[in-house]
Scaffold this active site. Structure first.
Site, short mmCIF file in Angstrom:
data_model
loop_
_atom_site.label_atom_id
_atom_site.label_comp_id
_atom_site.label_asym_id
_atom_site.label_seq_id
_atom_site.Cartn_x
_atom_site.Cartn_y
_atom_site.Cartn_z
N ASP A 181 21.11 2.28 1.64
CA ASP A 181 21.63 2.55 2.97
C ASP A 181 21.22 1.43 3.95
OD1 ASP A 181 18.92 3.01 3.50
OD2 ASP A 181 19.14 5.17 3.75
N GLU B 142 17.64 0.03 3.42
CA GLU B 142 17.20 -0.41 2.09
C GLU B 142 16.53 0.72 1.32
OE1 GLU B 142 16.45 -3.00 4.63
OE2 GLU B 142 18.24 -4.05 3.98
N GLU C 125 11.04 -4.28 16.48
CA GLU C 125 11.87 -3.41 15.66
C GLU C 125 11.64 -1.95 16.02
OE1 GLU C 125 13.09 -3.81 11.14
OE2 GLU C 125 11.03 -3.07 11.30
#
Length: 378
Positions: free
Chosen positions: A171, A174, A329
């Site tokens: 997905d 990963e 992130e």
């Protein structure tokens, strides 16, 4: 419930971070045109993803950095054209009933000069190629560009996705290679739909792309819906924040439709606080809140008229910029699984900062809200 930040952030500061986001992306773009995922993070350094790069390109396209985005799409096209014979062979084998192994499929990430790379990775994903098709066509439409420049790459990606859209793969994250994922379906649908209308394909390819896109939509509606929302994968009842993209920008479900509303409501209920988690079982760095997903949810909220909620998401993201104006992130404000964080810190070091995808998504949401700097000040 609308998200809130501790202190409102003014328009000037939000515009300044948009300028900084553009500058961070431009500074780190490789001479090849590739957008590296993160220039310093140990596991990402030296690599570019189609998915990350496509969303980063969308932000830069909206900002008006046309030459930068053109260069990225040039890089993406070169990578695909160099593998055209590989794709032809894979497609022919599947048509003949011979299913290639995952290790034979196109990688999900490449070195900045377009090579496959030597580091082991969770490496078979199709969503990136779909997102790239959507991105390159959208960029060309926005700026009135001739898609002939990228037509050969568009053809290769279209052939690949039309043949393999229904194959289980990793997905967005990963993970979960044995499943067919809702957000992967959405990405491929968006890419094939964009390619079909682009005028860059011959008639047969355009028809094949449109037909595959309709099969994807039918499959999702029949197999990837649970409890009134899109499902993380076929057979799951869980929600994943990436599913928001199936409404905006992918258009697999219409924004404001009952299924889109149900999906966004499930994401807000299960994953948003107001920063947005990936999914409830996420243990990566303890399962923090992802800035790019917060922007994605805000993008959907803005598109359906909830401007107050969308601006609050943007302000939350801006509040998590580092003093250097870097967007990470994820942040550990509200960890889902705090006991797992130390393992990842030991394995890969501190969280990826800056993450160019975060900066790209910030630009997208800022644009949706009319908060990019005036053109004569960029």
């Amino acid at each position: 419930m609308h998200p809130t930040t501790a202190e409102p952030i003014g328009t000037d500061a939000l515009q300044a971070l948009a300028r900084r986001s553009h500058d961070v992306i431009a500074e780190h773009q490789a001479p090849s045109g590739a957008y590296p995922a993160s220039p310093t993070f140990s596991a990402y350094r030296g690599y570019a993803w189609y998915r990350d790069g496509a969303f980063t390109a969308e932000g830069m396209s909206r900002y008006g950095a046309v030459a930068s985005v053109d260069a990225f799409h040039d890089w993406a096209t070169r990578v695909l054209v160099a593998r055209a014979d590989v794709v032809r062979s894979l497609v022919a084998r599947r048509a003949a009933g011979d299913e290639p192994g995952n290790e034979e499929m196109l990688p999900t990430r490449f070195t900045l000069d377009g090579a496959d790379g030597n580091d082991p990775w969770w490496d078979f994903q199709t969503d990136g190629y779909g997102t790239w098709l959507w991105s390159v066509v959208t960029h060309a439409e926005r700026h009135g560009l001739d898609l002939a420049r990228w037509a050969d790459g568009i053809a290769v990606a279209t052939d690949y996705l039309a043949a393999f859209w229904d194959r289980p793969c990793y997905d967005w994250w990963e993970e979960h290679v044995g499943h067919r994922h809702g957000s992967t379906f959405g990405a491929i649908f968006a890419g094939l739909t964009a390619a079909a209308r682009s005028g860059a394909l011959d008639a047969a390819r355009a028809d094949a792309a449109a037909a595959a896109a309709e099969r994807i939509r039918a499959t999702v509606l029949a197999e990837a819906v649970a409890d009134g929302h899109l499902a993380k994968w076929v057979g799951s009842t869980a929600v994943d924040a990436s599913l928001a993209a199936c409404a905006v920008p992918y258009g697999l479900v219409a924004p404001g439709s009952p299924l889109a509303v149900g999906t966004l409501d499930a994401i807000r209920r299960d994953l948003a606080t107001p920063g947005v988690h990936r999914f409830a079982a996420d243990v990566f760095y303890g399962g923090g809140q992802w800035l790019l997903l917060t922007c994605l949810l805000g993008w959907n909220e803005a598109a359906t008229g909830d401007v107050a909620a969308a601006r609050a998401r943007l302000e939350w993201v801006a509040a998590h910029a580092t003093p250097e104006g870097h967007l990470p992130e994820q942040v550990p404000d509200h960890l889902l699984h705090p006991e797992a964080r130390a393992e990842w810190l030991e394995r890969w070091g501190t969280v990826a900062t800056p993450l160019l995808w975060s900066h790209g998504m910030y630009l997208v949401l800022a644009d949706e809200l009319g908060l990019l700097p005036p053109k004569d000040e960029r």
